[in-house]
Design a protein around this motif. Structure first.
Motif, PDB file in Angstrom:
ATOM      1  N   VAL A 165       0.609   3.622  -5.097  1.00 45.17           N
ATOM      2  CA  VAL A 165       2.103   4.593  -4.779  1.00 45.17           C
ATOM      3  C   VAL A 165       2.038   5.146  -3.219  1.00 45.17           C
ATOM      4  O   VAL A 165       1.083   5.958  -3.089  1.00 45.17           O
ATOM      5  CB  VAL A 165       2.814   4.819  -6.026  1.00 45.17           C
ATOM      6  CG1 VAL A 165       4.163   5.352  -5.348  1.00 45.17           C
ATOM      7  CG2 VAL A 165       3.025   4.267  -7.514  1.00 45.17           C
ATOM      8  N   ASP A 214       0.690   0.821  -8.748  1.00 49.19           N
ATOM      9  CA  ASP A 214       1.563  -0.393  -9.290  1.00 49.19           C
ATOM     10  C   ASP A 214       0.979  -1.652  -8.851  1.00 49.19           C
ATOM     11  O   ASP A 214      -0.378  -1.487  -8.997  1.00 49.19           O
ATOM     12  CB  ASP A 214       2.685  -0.617  -7.961  1.00 49.19           C
ATOM     13  CG  ASP A 214       4.016   0.205  -7.773  1.00 49.19           C
ATOM     14  OD1 ASP A 214       4.220   0.339  -8.584  1.00 49.19           O
ATOM     15  OD2 ASP A 214       5.047   0.509  -7.145  1.00 49.19           O
ATOM     16  N   PHE A 215       1.615  -2.719  -9.998  1.00 50.26           N
ATOM     17  CA  PHE A 215       0.481  -3.643  -9.487  1.00 50.26           C
ATOM     18  C   PHE A 215       1.529  -5.340  -8.683  1.00 50.26           C
ATOM     19  O   PHE A 215       2.607  -4.917  -7.881  1.00 50.26           O
ATOM     20  CB  PHE A 215       1.215  -3.994 -11.153  1.00 50.26           C
ATOM     21  CG  PHE A 215       0.783  -3.742 -12.525  1.00 50.26           C
ATOM     22  CD1 PHE A 215      -0.554  -3.984 -12.819  1.00 50.26           C
ATOM     23  CD2 PHE A 215       1.547  -2.665 -13.366  1.00 50.26           C
ATOM     24  CE1 PHE A 215      -1.225  -3.398 -14.000  1.00 50.26           C
ATOM     25  CE2 PHE A 215       1.194  -2.207 -14.641  1.00 50.26           C
ATOM     26  CZ  PHE A 215      -0.125  -2.629 -14.777  1.00 50.26           C
ATOM     27  N   ARG A 216       0.354  -5.067  -7.655  1.00 48.86           N
ATOM     28  CA  ARG A 216       0.714  -6.225  -6.791  1.00 48.86           C
ATOM     29  C   ARG A 216      -0.131  -7.766  -7.610  1.00 48.86           C
ATOM     30  O   ARG A 216      -0.908  -8.332  -8.198  1.00 48.86           O
ATOM     31  CB  ARG A 216      -0.148  -5.971  -5.529  1.00 48.86           C
ATOM     32  CG  ARG A 216       0.088  -7.292  -4.815  1.00 48.86           C
ATOM     33  CD  ARG A 216      -0.483  -6.874  -2.773  1.00 48.86           C
ATOM     34  NE  ARG A 216       0.700  -5.597  -2.980  1.00 48.86           N
ATOM     35  CZ  ARG A 216       0.503  -4.706  -1.623  1.00 48.86           C
ATOM     36  NH1 ARG A 216      -0.286  -4.674  -1.201  1.00 48.86           N
ATOM     37  NH2 ARG A 216       1.438  -3.967  -1.781  1.00 48.86           N
ATOM     38  N   THR A 245      10.767  -1.577 -11.712  1.00 54.70           N
ATOM     39  CA  THR A 245      10.308  -2.617 -11.025  1.00 54.70           C
ATOM     40  C   THR A 245       9.572  -3.154 -12.108  1.00 54.70           C
ATOM     41  O   THR A 245       8.260  -2.728 -12.789  1.00 54.70           O
ATOM     42  CB  THR A 245       9.926  -2.866  -9.408  1.00 54.70           C
ATOM     43  OG1 THR A 245       8.584  -2.360  -9.794  1.00 54.70           O
ATOM     44  CG2 THR A 245      11.273  -2.610  -9.355  1.00 54.70           C
ATOM     45  N   SER A 288       3.420 -12.319  -2.151  1.00 55.42           N
ATOM     46  CA  SER A 288       3.219 -11.613  -3.323  1.00 55.42           C
ATOM     47  C   SER A 288       4.109 -10.898  -3.514  1.00 55.42           C
ATOM     48  O   SER A 288       5.737 -10.663  -3.121  1.00 55.42           O
ATOM     49  CB  SER A 288       1.439  -9.648  -2.754  1.00 55.42           C
ATOM     50  OG  SER A 288       2.790  -9.602  -1.576  1.00 55.42           O
ATOM     51  N   GLU A 290       6.361  -2.539 -10.951  1.00 54.71           N
ATOM     52  CA  GLU A 290       5.693  -1.092 -11.445  1.00 54.71           C
ATOM     53  C   GLU A 290       5.162  -1.913 -13.181  1.00 54.71           C
ATOM     54  O   GLU A 290       4.098  -0.597 -13.548  1.00 54.71           O
ATOM     55  CB  GLU A 290       6.785  -0.159 -11.322  1.00 54.71           C
ATOM     56  CG  GLU A 290       7.286   0.551 -10.534  1.00 54.71           C
ATOM     57  CD  GLU A 290       8.380   1.521 -10.689  1.00 54.71           C
ATOM     58  OE1 GLU A 290       8.397   2.525 -10.835  1.00 54.71           O
ATOM     59  OE2 GLU A 290      10.213   0.959 -10.649  1.00 54.71           O
ATOM     60  N   THR A 346      -0.965 -11.958  -7.057  1.00 57.58           N
ATOM     61  CA  THR A 346      -0.848 -12.935  -5.791  1.00 57.58           C
ATOM     62  C   THR A 346       0.468 -13.953  -7.107  1.00 57.58           C
ATOM     63  O   THR A 346      -0.607 -14.679  -7.258  1.00 57.58           O
ATOM     64  CB  THR A 346      -2.000 -13.026  -5.728  1.00 57.58           C
ATOM     65  OG1 THR A 346      -2.663 -11.546  -4.719  1.00 57.58           O
ATOM     66  CG2 THR A 346      -2.053 -14.406  -4.608  1.00 57.58           C
ATOM     67  N   ASP A 379       5.379  -6.957  -5.741  1.00 50.60           N
ATOM     68  CA  ASP A 379       4.711  -6.167  -6.164  1.00 50.60           C
ATOM     69  C   ASP A 379       5.703  -5.710  -7.816  1.00 50.60           C
ATOM     70  O   ASP A 379       7.305  -5.394  -7.388  1.00 50.60           O
ATOM     71  CB  ASP A 379       4.858  -4.428  -5.320  1.00 50.60           C
ATOM     72  CG  ASP A 379       3.609  -4.818  -4.004  1.00 50.60           C
ATOM     73  OD1 ASP A 379       3.437  -5.822  -4.428  1.00 50.60           O
ATOM     74  OD2 ASP A 379       3.613  -3.849  -3.489  1.00 50.60           O
ATOM     75  N   THR A 388      -4.059  -3.906  -9.307  1.00 50.25           N
ATOM     76  CA  THR A 388      -3.683  -3.007  -8.856  1.00 50.25           C
ATOM     77  C   THR A 388      -2.995  -2.791  -7.773  1.00 50.25           C
ATOM     78  O   THR A 388      -4.171  -2.546  -6.587  1.00 50.25           O
ATOM     79  CB  THR A 388      -4.070  -1.339 -10.109  1.00 50.25           C
ATOM     80  OG1 THR A 388      -5.208  -1.110 -10.274  1.00 50.25           O
ATOM     81  CG2 THR A 388      -3.580  -2.086 -11.131  1.00 50.25           C
ATOM     82  N   VAL A 389      -2.350  -1.345  -7.162  1.00 47.56           N
ATOM     83  CA  VAL A 389      -2.153  -0.733  -5.617  1.00 47.56           C
ATOM     84  C   VAL A 389      -1.104   0.601  -5.767  1.00 47.56           C
ATOM     85  O   VAL A 389      -0.750   0.966  -6.026  1.00 47.56           O
ATOM     86  CB  VAL A 389      -1.450  -1.424  -4.627  1.00 47.56           C
ATOM     87  CG1 VAL A 389      -1.771  -3.022  -4.412  1.00 47.56           C
ATOM     88  CG2 VAL A 389      -0.233  -1.698  -4.943  1.00 47.56           C
TER      89      VAL A 389
END
Length: 216
Positions: free
Chosen positions: A117, A132-134, A6, A146, A150, A136, A148, A114-115
């Motif tokens: 996985v 991953d990146f989130r 993604t 939001s 990769e 907003t 999410d 970043t969050v």
């Protein structure tokens, strides 16, 4: 990052659309987010003559995508003004089979963090995978959402007003088109080269150039 990984692309100008298209040709799951409208920054010059040779205003990938949709205006008549370039090329590209339903507009990206996985408790394997990146997102009525992904490709020009919750450079986070010159054609094709480099890095390959002419 192998397909169908993604990717979130921020900015629906020419390079943002092209980066999304490039990723879709490679089989990635790409979403493009735009705060205003497609090619918004170009709309102040809609009546101006095309600042680039008409036969150089679209990449081979863009031409192939439009031809596949049988857009006669894009396939037979080349744009002569900036407005025609937007209306007959860039907007129709977002409605091709490869990009249809992948444009989120008008949604502004206010922050990217970043969050970790989530692999359902498999901590050892999760530790070896980059976060991953989130993103907003803020909608036109102030509503929040939001997204999410990769990897993130930011194509918003020279100024980056998005709050980042991590230090740069960061793996899987890319900027394209940050350096803009007076020569439209040079800037556009420099951006295309940056797109090639981004996807080569994502694929872990030295070169991944879809713009090269096919050998016969």
């Amino acid at each position: 990052l192998d397909p169908p990984g993604t990717i979130a692309v921020v900015g629906a100008g020419p390079l943002g659309i092209e980066a999304t298209l490039y990723g879709r040709f490679l089989g990635y799951d790409v979403t493009i987010v735009e705060a205003d409208s497609v090619c918004q920054a170009m709309k102040i010059d809609v009546a101006s003559p095309l600042p680039i040779l008409p036969d150089r205003c679209l990449s081979p990938l863009a031409m192939a995508a439009l031809s596949a949709q049988d857009h006669e205006s894009a396939g037979r008549t080349l744009p002569l003004t900036v407005g025609q370039w937007i209306d007959e090329a860039w907007i129709p590209l977002t409605d091709t089979d490869l990009l249809r339903g992948r444009l989120r507009v008008p949604w502004k990206v206010s922050e990217i963090v970043t969050v970790p996985v989530d692999l359902e408790g498999e901590e050892e394997e999760a530790d070896s995978i980059p976060p991953d990146f989130r993103l907003t997102l803020v909608g036109p009525a102030g509503q929040c959402d939001s997204l999410d992904a990769e990897a993130v490709i930011v194509a918003v020009g020279e100024r980056l007003s998005i709050k980042l919750g991590f230090s740069l450079p960061a793996p899987y986070f890319f900027r394209i088109g940050a350096t803009v010159g007076d020569d439209w054609e040079e800037s556009l094709w420099n951006g295309y080269r940056e797109i090639v480099e981004v996807y080569a890095q994502l694929a872990g390959r030295q070169s991944l150039d879809l713009y090269r002419p096919k050998r016969i």
